[in-house]
Enzyme design. Structure first.
Site: not given
Length: 843
Positions: A378, A569-570, A575, A677, A681
């Site tokens: 992952h 998101k986290r 990110k 993911t 969405k």
């Protein structure tokens, strides 16, 4: 603009819906009243909203139980190959609405509850999220369970029933504060304790090599108590099981050591055993080498493997006597999927059981183990790789350490034979890493112990083959596969965006719910004016509804006709929420320097949790809230720009914000986000993506056409080239005046007047230690955001792009992902057969 109609008000306009059969409605009402009667304690005559929620949950659960039992009987009779999905995280969110949707009960419940003078949405809001995961990994596991049931696979999710899930996030003076998530406080109507299947798990002790074989003795025992949660497929009467283990101390725990009579102390010590399932480690993409975490990992594996072997041996309904004793067929009947390296101990544990307990020959056991296990990788971030100290293993799991050493020796002998004299290759490929502290590389253990290794998006799987596991790929290329992640359309379209689902169903029928590729049919309607209008109207209603929610929850007023620009998101440096911050500041400075100019109004929303020990992530949250504080209170700006931090982002909040978003930010440095993911969405819910060519963004751009996403910035090869020449943030800072102004403002305390030095760590990191090269993509990002503004000013063209994105999102269903796992890794075939419902005789 008119306030949105709530679902309740809309229902009042149509009252008894044609779709809800009157019989069903009457039955739901009767069952609800019966449960309410028994839910209420004798001395309470007044029901609380929570009593109503529990009564409804039990009413819905009644519809599950018969199907659940029948499904399990069906599996025992047909004896299919069973799939075991092992994950330390299952981020399930709420269960009530999902169950109603999958059983086709939503309309009947809706109407019955309305007739009783209650509001279904209000009852749904009472349910606690089951937050037993950190983010993508745990939510993926939840989507996979839904798809496996919908595809009729005999599948089981196995994990830990954490007493406390991911912490609740409070924002206090702009800082994140964590609160314990006591999600079981009021009980959980969806689980069933199964004490009759309680199993012992051993720790510590020592190993004896005897003529009869190897024995692991003098161990400490902890009991694993299973709690089962039903997992319904979509309208196919299949109900699979998620079994989560809870740690219990055995009754004699520590009492023998306390022969001096300190009985009270001994009983209090039971907590030590039960701490194993107390709390979820709140780290995402970061390895924390604590002994308690290793105990959790072994606990779930040891309990699960005993359960798998019991079921394999006695494959008859309700029977516990062994029917099978030979393990030859084990891989034909059992597939174990390791969701990341956390359940990696399945490999040495299965070897231990086969060799020490079942007396299977070592080589045969190794062949069985490899054919049974498969591993999903992952992440490629080095700090996320699990590398356990050998000394910790020696103490906690001495037998497993011996097994790992023996497996590693076999593996290295093979490598040495194929590459004679290549000592460096042996060092790189060893499961044991030498150094000051000898460590076990769990990813290497997974690769050598599995028959299949997969990444979770095409670009990620290529990186896995070409860099992370390059040597292993050269050794066994046939092992490596790609399985691009997906999301379940039941929760992420039907449940969270019923308005959009209706508009789609009117045009192309309901087949897309179980075959998302049918969304392609919407391509015929891209220029259909009525359809363009309908899609835009649904989005506007969702935005109004979310704006009302924000006003109620956060006391912030936002402009519902502004662009909803969302990054949820986290919080993690890779990110790049910081890039988003720099854009917000740049927009702010542009408005300030020319207030009379017309700007596209934007509401920038950023949400996500920071790991409690991750200093930089917590600073990023503080920066976002501080920027918001300044911008939102500047009269020059008005409602042209707002920056809002969405507190306590979780599954149930995602279900509200995603349908309302116009723009989805997926802006990680190329080569760092394995898949993502959330990006999927947003796509299926009609938001346009601004993103880098990273993770599944690459395939999204391929499906919809790159010109229908806002793609910017460096590609993986550009990042690698920049690494080779050396990334110098200073050069960008000097060359780009808007970037320099933004950084100077952060650095001078413009956004933190009461504590001017507040963000020195952030600025220092960006200027001198930024692994994720925020400045290198700044210019391209700002330019691309300008294109977003241009298109947003033309609502018709914007909506046409939205329709194209929705139409091209079919690939990103977890049904497609699971079908690929089933055929290419587990060697089973999905089945479309419906099990007859409990009220009909079995065939």
């Amino acid at each position: 603009m008119a306030a949105p109609l709530s679902d309740g008000e809309r229902r009042k306009q149509i009252s008894v819906r044609g779709i809800a059969g009157l019989g069903d409605v009457a039955e739901v009402r009767k069952s609800f009243n019966r449960h309410l009667h028994f839910t209420l304690v004798k001395d309470r005559n007044v029901a609380t909203p929570r009593d109503y929620y529990f009564a409804l949950a039990h009413t819905v659960r009644d519809h599950l139980v018969g199907r659940w039992i029948r499904t399990q009987q069906h599996y025992y009779e047909r004896d299919p190959k069973r799939i075991y999905y092992l994950s330390l995280e299952f981020y399930m969110g709420r269960t009530l609405q999902n169950t109603m949707v999958n059983l086709g009960l939503q309309n009947a419940c809706d109407e019955a509850i309305y007739q009783l003078g209650l509001d279904l949405e209000e009852l749904e809001e009472i349910e606690e999220d089951a937050g037993l995961g950190n983010g993508g990994l745990g939510r993926l596991a939840a989507c996979f369970l839904d798809s496996m049931a919908t595809l009729g696979l005999a599948a089981y999710g196995y994990g830990i029933r954490y007493e406390f899930g991911i912490f609740n996030q409070k924002i206090v003076n702009g800082w994140q504060v964590e609160e314990a998530d006591d999600w079981l406080r009021y009980g959980n109507p969806w689980e069933k304790a199964r004490p009759e299947y309680m199993l012992p798990v051993q720790f510590y002790g020592r190993v004896e090599h005897t003529p009869e074989g190897v024995k692991w003795v003098d161990t400490q025992v902890v009991l694993a108590m299973p709690y089962d949660t039903p997992v319904p497929g979509y309208k196919n009467n299949t109900v699979n099981t998620m079994r989560l283990w809870s740690a219990k101390a055995p009754n004699d725990f520590n009492l023998q050591e306390f022969n001096v009579g300190d009985y009270i102390e001994a009983v209090l010590d039971r907590n030590l055993a039960e701490n194993i399932s107390r709390v979820l480690y709140p780290n995402d993409n970061f390895f924390e080498g604590k002994e308690l975490r290793l105990k959790q990992e072994y606990f779930v594996v040891a309990a699960t493997l005993q359960d798998i072997i019991r079921r394999f041996k006695s494959s008859k309904f309700g029977c516990r006597d062994p029917v099978r004793t030979c393990f030859e067929t084990f891989p034909d009947k059992v597939a174990i999927q390791l969701n990341d390296t956390h359940p990696a101990l399945s490999i040495p544990e299965l070897m231990r059981i086969l060799v020490d307990v079942e007396k299977v020959d070592w080589d045969k056991a190794w062949e069985i183990t490899k054919r049974t296990c498969a591993y999903t990788n992952h992440t490629v971030l080095p700090e996320a790789l699990e590398r356990w100290p050998v000394s910790m293993f020696e103490k906690l799991l001495p037998r497993h350490l011996e097994i790992i050493y023996a497996l590693n020796q076999m593996h290295l002998d093979r490598v040495a034979a194929l590459y004679p004299g290549d000592i460096d290759r042996l060092r790189r490929m060893s499961v044991i890493e030498e150094g000051d502290c000898k460590r076990i590389n769990m990813a290497h253990l997974c690769v050598i112990g599995s028959h299949a290794v997969n990444g979770v998006a095409r670009i990620h799987s290529d990186i896995v083959k070409n860099s992370v596991f390059k040597d292993f790929y050269e050794l066994e290329p046939e092992k490596f596969q790609n399985k691009t992640n997906g999301i379940t359309p039941r929760r992420w379209l039907l449940l969270c965006n019923p308005g959009l689902a209706d508009v789609i169903a009117e045009k192309i029928g309901e087949g897309f719910i179980t075959d998302l590729s049918q969304l392609k049919k919407l391509l015929d309607f891209i220029n259909n004016e009525a359809f363009i209008r309908d899609v835009a109207k649904v989005k506007q209603e969702n935005k109004l509804k979310f704006a009302a929610y924000l006003e109620e929850q956060y006391k912030v007023k936002i402009n519902p006709s502004s662009m909803f620009d969302v990054q949820v998101k986290r919080i993690h440096e890779y990110k790049r929420q910081l890039l988003n911050c720099l854009h917000a500041i740049t927009l702010y400075n542009r408005i300030r320097s020319d207030p009379s100019k017309s700007f596209v109004p934007r509401t920038i929303m950023i949400g996500g949790k920071a790991a409690p020990g991750y200093h930089m992530a917590k600073m990023i949250i503080k920066l976002i809230t501080s920027i918001g504080e300044v911008i939102n209170n500047d009269p020059y700006v008005g409602d042209r720009l707002k920056v809002i931090f969405l507190e306590n982002y979780r599954v149930s909040l995602a279900e509200k914000v995603i349908p309302a978003a116009d723009l989805s930010q997926q802006i990680s440095t190329a080569g760092t986000e394995a898949s993502g993911t959330g990006n999927m969405k947003f796509m299926v819910n009609g938001a346009l993506t601004i993103g880098t060519m990273d993770g599944a963004n690459v395939e999204m751009a391929e499906e919809a056409g790159e010109e229908n996403l806002f793609i910017f910035g460096m590609r993986v090869e550009d990042v690698e080239a920049l690494d080779r020449q050396g990334y110098k943030a200073q050069e960008y800072y000097e060359r780009l005046p808007e970037l320099r102004q933004a950084i100077d403002q952060i650095s001078s305390g413009f956004f933190s007047p009461r504590d001017p030095g507040c963000f020195r760590d952030v600025v220092n990191m960006l200027m001198y230690h930024d692994r994720f090269k925020v400045f290198a993509d700044y210019e391209a990002y700002i330019k691309c955001q300008g294109q977003v503004d241009q298109l947003f000013m033309d609502p018709r063209e914007w909506t046409k792009k939205v329709i194209r994105n929705i139409a091209c999102s079919g690939k990103f269903s977890s049904d497609r992902t699971i079908t690929e796992y089933a055929r290419e890794i587990w060697d089973v075939e999905p089945s479309a057969t419906k099990i007859p419902p409990p009220n009909l005789p079995r065939d």
